[in-house]
Design a protein around this motif. Structure first.
Motif, PDB file in Angstrom:
ATOM      1  N   GLY A 132       0.984  -1.197   0.029  1.00  0.00           N
ATOM      2  CA  GLY A 132      -0.125  -0.026   0.066  1.00  0.00           C
ATOM      3  C   GLY A 132       0.809   1.246  -0.016  1.00  0.00           C
ATOM      4  O   GLY A 132       2.037   1.242   0.134  1.00  0.00           O
ATOM      5  N   LYS A 133       0.250   2.315  -0.067  1.00  0.00           N
ATOM      6  CA  LYS A 133       0.990   3.659  -0.190  1.00  0.00           C
ATOM      7  C   LYS A 133       0.313   4.773   0.057  1.00  0.00           C
ATOM      8  O   LYS A 133      -0.966   4.750   0.569  1.00  0.00           O
ATOM      9  CB  LYS A 133       1.368   3.979  -1.525  1.00  0.00           C
ATOM     10  CG  LYS A 133       0.488   4.028  -2.789  1.00  0.00           C
ATOM     11  CD  LYS A 133       1.113   3.981  -4.050  1.00  0.00           C
ATOM     12  CE  LYS A 133       2.263   4.616  -4.487  1.00  0.00           C
ATOM     13  NZ  LYS A 133       2.879   4.279  -5.947  1.00  0.00           N
ATOM     14  N   VAL A 134       0.834   5.906   0.533  1.00  0.00           N
ATOM     15  CA  VAL A 134       0.237   7.157   1.125  1.00  0.00           C
ATOM     16  C   VAL A 134       1.026   8.255   0.242  1.00  0.00           C
ATOM     17  O   VAL A 134       2.205   8.113   0.203  1.00  0.00           O
ATOM     18  CB  VAL A 134       0.147   7.156   2.432  1.00  0.00           C
ATOM     19  CG1 VAL A 134       1.212   7.200   2.976  1.00  0.00           C
ATOM     20  CG2 VAL A 134      -0.939   8.374   2.714  1.00  0.00           C
ATOM     21  N   PHE A 135       0.233   9.504  -0.094  1.00  0.00           N
ATOM     22  CA  PHE A 135       1.176  10.596  -0.328  1.00  0.00           C
ATOM     23  C   PHE A 135       0.823  11.802   0.221  1.00  0.00           C
ATOM     24  O   PHE A 135      -0.549  11.914   0.598  1.00  0.00           O
ATOM     25  CB  PHE A 135       1.109  10.816  -1.888  1.00  0.00           C
ATOM     26  CG  PHE A 135      -0.316  11.653  -2.483  1.00  0.00           C
ATOM     27  CD1 PHE A 135      -0.234  12.982  -2.877  1.00  0.00           C
ATOM     28  CD2 PHE A 135      -1.406  10.966  -2.676  1.00  0.00           C
ATOM     29  CE1 PHE A 135      -1.061  13.762  -3.106  1.00  0.00           C
ATOM     30  CE2 PHE A 135      -2.484  11.908  -3.112  1.00  0.00           C
ATOM     31  CZ  PHE A 135      -2.389  13.205  -3.358  1.00  0.00           C
ATOM     32  N   ALA A 175      -2.944  16.876  -1.453  1.00  0.00           N
ATOM     33  CA  ALA A 175      -3.245  15.786  -0.525  1.00  0.00           C
ATOM     34  C   ALA A 175      -4.606  16.255   0.175  1.00  0.00           C
ATOM     35  O   ALA A 175      -4.947  17.413   0.082  1.00  0.00           O
ATOM     36  CB  ALA A 175      -2.353  15.125   0.250  1.00  0.00           C
ATOM     37  N   THR A 176      -5.255  15.259   0.699  1.00  0.00           N
ATOM     38  CA  THR A 176      -6.591  15.848   1.723  1.00  0.00           C
ATOM     39  C   THR A 176      -6.421  14.756   2.786  1.00  0.00           C
ATOM     40  O   THR A 176      -5.504  14.013   3.070  1.00  0.00           O
ATOM     41  CB  THR A 176      -7.708  15.077   0.721  1.00  0.00           C
ATOM     42  OG1 THR A 176      -7.757  13.623   0.472  1.00  0.00           O
ATOM     43  CG2 THR A 176      -7.901  15.773  -0.441  1.00  0.00           C
ATOM     44  N   GLY A 177      -7.255  15.101   3.767  1.00  0.00           N
ATOM     45  CA  GLY A 177      -7.353  14.843   5.233  1.00  0.00           C
ATOM     46  C   GLY A 177      -6.259  14.626   5.968  1.00  0.00           C
ATOM     47  O   GLY A 177      -5.519  15.644   6.183  1.00  0.00           O
ATOM     48  N   ASN A 178      -5.730  13.435   6.704  1.00  0.00           N
ATOM     49  CA  ASN A 178      -4.559  13.478   7.640  1.00  0.00           C
ATOM     50  C   ASN A 178      -3.441  13.787   6.862  1.00  0.00           C
ATOM     51  O   ASN A 178      -2.500  14.342   7.533  1.00  0.00           O
ATOM     52  CB  ASN A 178      -4.616  12.076   8.282  1.00  0.00           C
ATOM     53  CG  ASN A 178      -5.693  12.110   9.159  1.00  0.00           C
ATOM     54  OD1 ASN A 178      -6.230  12.807   9.759  1.00  0.00           O
ATOM     55  ND2 ASN A 178      -6.066  10.781   9.411  1.00  0.00           N
ATOM     56  N   GLN A 179      -3.192  13.401   5.481  1.00  0.00           N
ATOM     57  CA  GLN A 179      -2.129  13.472   4.529  1.00  0.00           C
ATOM     58  C   GLN A 179      -1.894  15.015   4.478  1.00  0.00           C
ATOM     59  O   GLN A 179      -0.624  15.549   4.714  1.00  0.00           O
ATOM     60  CB  GLN A 179      -1.998  12.870   3.476  1.00  0.00           C
ATOM     61  CG  GLN A 179      -2.000  11.440   3.426  1.00  0.00           C
ATOM     62  CD  GLN A 179      -3.284  10.735   3.782  1.00  0.00           C
ATOM     63  OE1 GLN A 179      -4.468  11.534   3.943  1.00  0.00           O
ATOM     64  NE2 GLN A 179      -3.515   9.637   4.424  1.00  0.00           N
ATOM     65  N   LEU A 180      -2.744  16.027   4.132  1.00  0.00           N
ATOM     66  CA  LEU A 180      -2.826  17.299   4.111  1.00  0.00           C
ATOM     67  C   LEU A 180      -2.418  17.867   5.326  1.00  0.00           C
ATOM     68  O   LEU A 180      -1.655  19.058   5.255  1.00  0.00           O
ATOM     69  CB  LEU A 180      -3.977  17.748   3.344  1.00  0.00           C
ATOM     70  CG  LEU A 180      -4.046  19.181   3.127  1.00  0.00           C
ATOM     71  CD1 LEU A 180      -2.780  19.794   2.303  1.00  0.00           C
ATOM     72  CD2 LEU A 180      -5.283  19.731   2.613  1.00  0.00           C
ATOM     73  N   ARG A 181      -2.941  17.495   6.414  1.00  0.00           N
ATOM     74  CA  ARG A 181      -2.678  18.091   7.757  1.00  0.00           C
ATOM     75  C   ARG A 181      -1.531  17.819   7.988  1.00  0.00           C
ATOM     76  O   ARG A 181      -0.911  18.788   8.715  1.00  0.00           O
ATOM     77  CB  ARG A 181      -3.802  17.643   8.686  1.00  0.00           C
ATOM     78  CG  ARG A 181      -3.760  18.085  10.175  1.00  0.00           C
ATOM     79  CD  ARG A 181      -4.743  17.198  11.022  1.00  0.00           C
ATOM     80  NE  ARG A 181      -6.094  17.575  10.366  1.00  0.00           N
ATOM     81  CZ  ARG A 181      -7.008  16.447  10.131  1.00  0.00           C
ATOM     82  NH1 ARG A 181      -6.291  15.453   9.988  1.00  0.00           N
ATOM     83  NH2 ARG A 181      -8.076  16.747   9.509  1.00  0.00           N
ATOM     84  N   HIS A 182      -0.720  16.574   8.000  1.00  0.00           N
ATOM     85  CA  HIS A 182       0.413  16.444   8.156  1.00  0.00           C
ATOM     86  C   HIS A 182       1.440  17.292   7.582  1.00  0.00           C
ATOM     87  O   HIS A 182       2.465  18.084   8.231  1.00  0.00           O
ATOM     88  CB  HIS A 182       0.996  14.898   8.050  1.00  0.00           C
ATOM     89  CG  HIS A 182       2.254  14.510   8.662  1.00  0.00           C
ATOM     90  ND1 HIS A 182       2.638  13.023   8.528  1.00  0.00           N
ATOM     91  CD2 HIS A 182       2.918  15.264   9.614  1.00  0.00           C
ATOM     92  CE1 HIS A 182       3.834  13.007   9.260  1.00  0.00           C
ATOM     93  NE2 HIS A 182       4.119  14.464   9.515  1.00  0.00           N
ATOM     94  N   TRP A 183       1.417  17.434   6.324  1.00  0.00           N
ATOM     95  CA  TRP A 183       2.023  18.261   5.484  1.00  0.00           C
ATOM     96  C   TRP A 183       2.052  19.833   5.737  1.00  0.00           C
ATOM     97  O   TRP A 183       3.149  20.668   5.832  1.00  0.00           O
ATOM     98  CB  TRP A 183       1.648  18.043   3.971  1.00  0.00           C
ATOM     99  CG  TRP A 183       2.547  18.789   2.941  1.00  0.00           C
ATOM    100  CD1 TRP A 183       2.572  20.066   2.227  1.00  0.00           C
ATOM    101  CD2 TRP A 183       3.901  18.330   2.302  1.00  0.00           C
ATOM    102  NE1 TRP A 183       3.418  20.356   1.495  1.00  0.00           N
ATOM    103  CE2 TRP A 183       4.570  19.232   1.508  1.00  0.00           C
ATOM    104  CE3 TRP A 183       4.692  17.179   2.651  1.00  0.00           C
ATOM    105  CZ2 TRP A 183       5.628  19.164   0.719  1.00  0.00           C
ATOM    106  CZ3 TRP A 183       5.880  17.008   2.004  1.00  0.00           C
ATOM    107  CH2 TRP A 183       6.320  17.877   1.185  1.00  0.00           C
ATOM    108  N   SER A 184       0.836  20.290   6.335  1.00  0.00           N
ATOM    109  CA  SER A 184       0.537  21.542   6.495  1.00  0.00           C
ATOM    110  C   SER A 184       1.390  21.761   8.051  1.00  0.00           C
ATOM    111  O   SER A 184       1.828  22.952   8.109  1.00  0.00           O
ATOM    112  CB  SER A 184      -1.095  21.938   6.559  1.00  0.00           C
ATOM    113  OG  SER A 184      -1.484  21.894   5.382  1.00  0.00           O
TER     114      SER A 184
END
Length: 396
Positions: free
Chosen positions: A340-343, A348-357
């Motif tokens: 699996g993967k994540v970007f 991105a959206t959701g938790n992924q965008l929150r982590h990047w922000s």
């Protein structure tokens, strides 16, 4: 003549009395108006406003009465007594919530099963005993039922019972064994899906059971009946979780990624384990750019890495960069498979965008977070990668 004089006097007296009575009323009103300490034009304006207010009240009462009559007429039209023929109250369209409740309460039948866990062999045996009062799926009022059995921890390994023709009360008496380490029991569920077999079309789902093993005392053999529930729709396969930290330093244009650990990864090998490693890839303007990978951790579904990587990313490029974290299963004989993967990134959206922000909002500070792995096809489709990328050549 004296009689005439007397009658004349009486009539004149009556006329004077009438005259007096007619002139008395205006004088009385004038006296009242004179006593009010306001000019006459103000008194007239107040009286006109009061009259207008009274008129509005009367109009409101009339409109309200008309509306009540209309509502009463509508109710009379809908009542069952005014409907002609043999129609019933079911002809009235129910609310959507009522429809949902009706679907939930729909009877799909019952299924008898058994569960037996062998602590020495580290395996669980699921028995499919029989079903009763199954929902009829065919036009003849019957079904051709069979049961699919699998574990949520390994959805690729599925077993099927035999198909029993034209019956709503099949007796299966079949059992299936699955390897399962004791540490995974609490996080695993047994799924039993009852289907209606169709030779020339898609098989119809009758109902299913999801049995969370944490709810059972597996020290004893479990055997019981349960009502089938509505089949779950598009349930996403659990691929695992991964934890990593991000840090960006604008002054040095350094992006640091530390792969910490993963847990509950999907089983990829025949022995129920995997040999996971992680790829870290940067994508710039939807084109593959830079990549690195961790070491391989053998025979584990919960690897611990704690490996860090640093990339040079200019501040003006950080808004156009996507960070792709993919978990792979290493295989010496065949091709390595993605689990699996994540970007992450501004797309991105959701938790992924929150982590990047959070990383961008806290420069020079490592921000760690857990992420659920997503299906490879979904992430690739979102990224829409262009495989070829050429860096601009420096001008001489």
């Amino acid at each position: 003549m004296p009689g005439k004089a007397a009658s004349y006097n009486v009539s004149t007296t009556t006329v004077r009395a009438n005259a007096t009575s007619t002139t008395t009323a205006p004088g009385f009103i004038d006296n009242i108006l004179n006593k009010i300490p306001l000019p006459k034009w103000a008194i007239i304006a107040i009286a006109a406003a009061a009259g207008l207010l009274l008129l509005l009240c009367v109009l409101c009462i009339i409109v309200k009465c008309c509306c009540r009559k209309r509502k009463q007429k509508k109710k009379d039209r809908i009542t069952l007594g005014n409907i002609n023929g043999s129609t019933t109250a079911s002809l009235v369209q129910p609310d959507l919530e009522d429809l949902d409740d009706g679907l939930k309460e729909e009877k799909r039948g019952r299924l008898q099963y058994s569960l037996e866990y062998n602590f020495r062999r580290q395996e669980i045996t699921v028995g499919v005993k029989q079903a009763a009062d199954l929902k009829a799926m065919d036009s003849g009022g019957t079904s051709d039922p069979y049961v699919i059995v699998y574990l949520t921890s390994d959805r690729k390994k599925k077993y099927e019972t035999k198909v029993y023709r034209k019956t709503l009360n099949p007796v299966f008496n079949e059992s299936f064994s699955f390897p399962m380490p004791q540490v995974d029991v609490a996080d695993t569920a047994v799924v039993l899906q009852v289907y209606d077999f169709n030779r020339f079309s898609k098989h119809d789902s009758i109902g299913e059971l999801q049995l969370q093993l944490a709810d059972f005392d597996l020290q004893h053999v479990i055997e019981e009946w349960r009502e089938l529930s509505t089949p779950s729709k598009n349930e996403q396969e659990h691929l695992g979780e991964i934890c990593f930290s991000l840090r960006y330093v604008p002054s040095t244009s350094k992006l640091s990624v530390v792969i910490l650990e993963a847990k509950k990864l999907k089983r990829m090998d025949t022995d129920g384990l995997s040999d996971p490693y992680v790829k870290v890839q940067l994508i710039l303007n939807k084109k593959k750019w830079k990549k690195k990978k961790t070491s391989v951790k053998k025979n584990t579904l919960s690897p611990y890495f704690n490996e860090g990587f640093t990339f040079d990313v200019a501040f003006e490029q950080i808004q156009n960069v996507d960070l792709v974290i993919s978990v792979w299963d290493h295989d010496r004989v065949s091709k390595n498979e993605q689990i699996g993967k994540v970007f992450l990134g501004c797309r991105a959206t959701g938790n992924q965008l929150r982590h990047w922000s959070d990383m961008l909002a806290n420069p020079r500070r490592p921000i760690a977070q857990w992420h659920s792995l997503q299906p490879v096809e979904e992430v690739d489709q979102t990224l829409a990668l262009k495989t070829r990328f050429k860096l601009p050549l420096p001008t001489s």
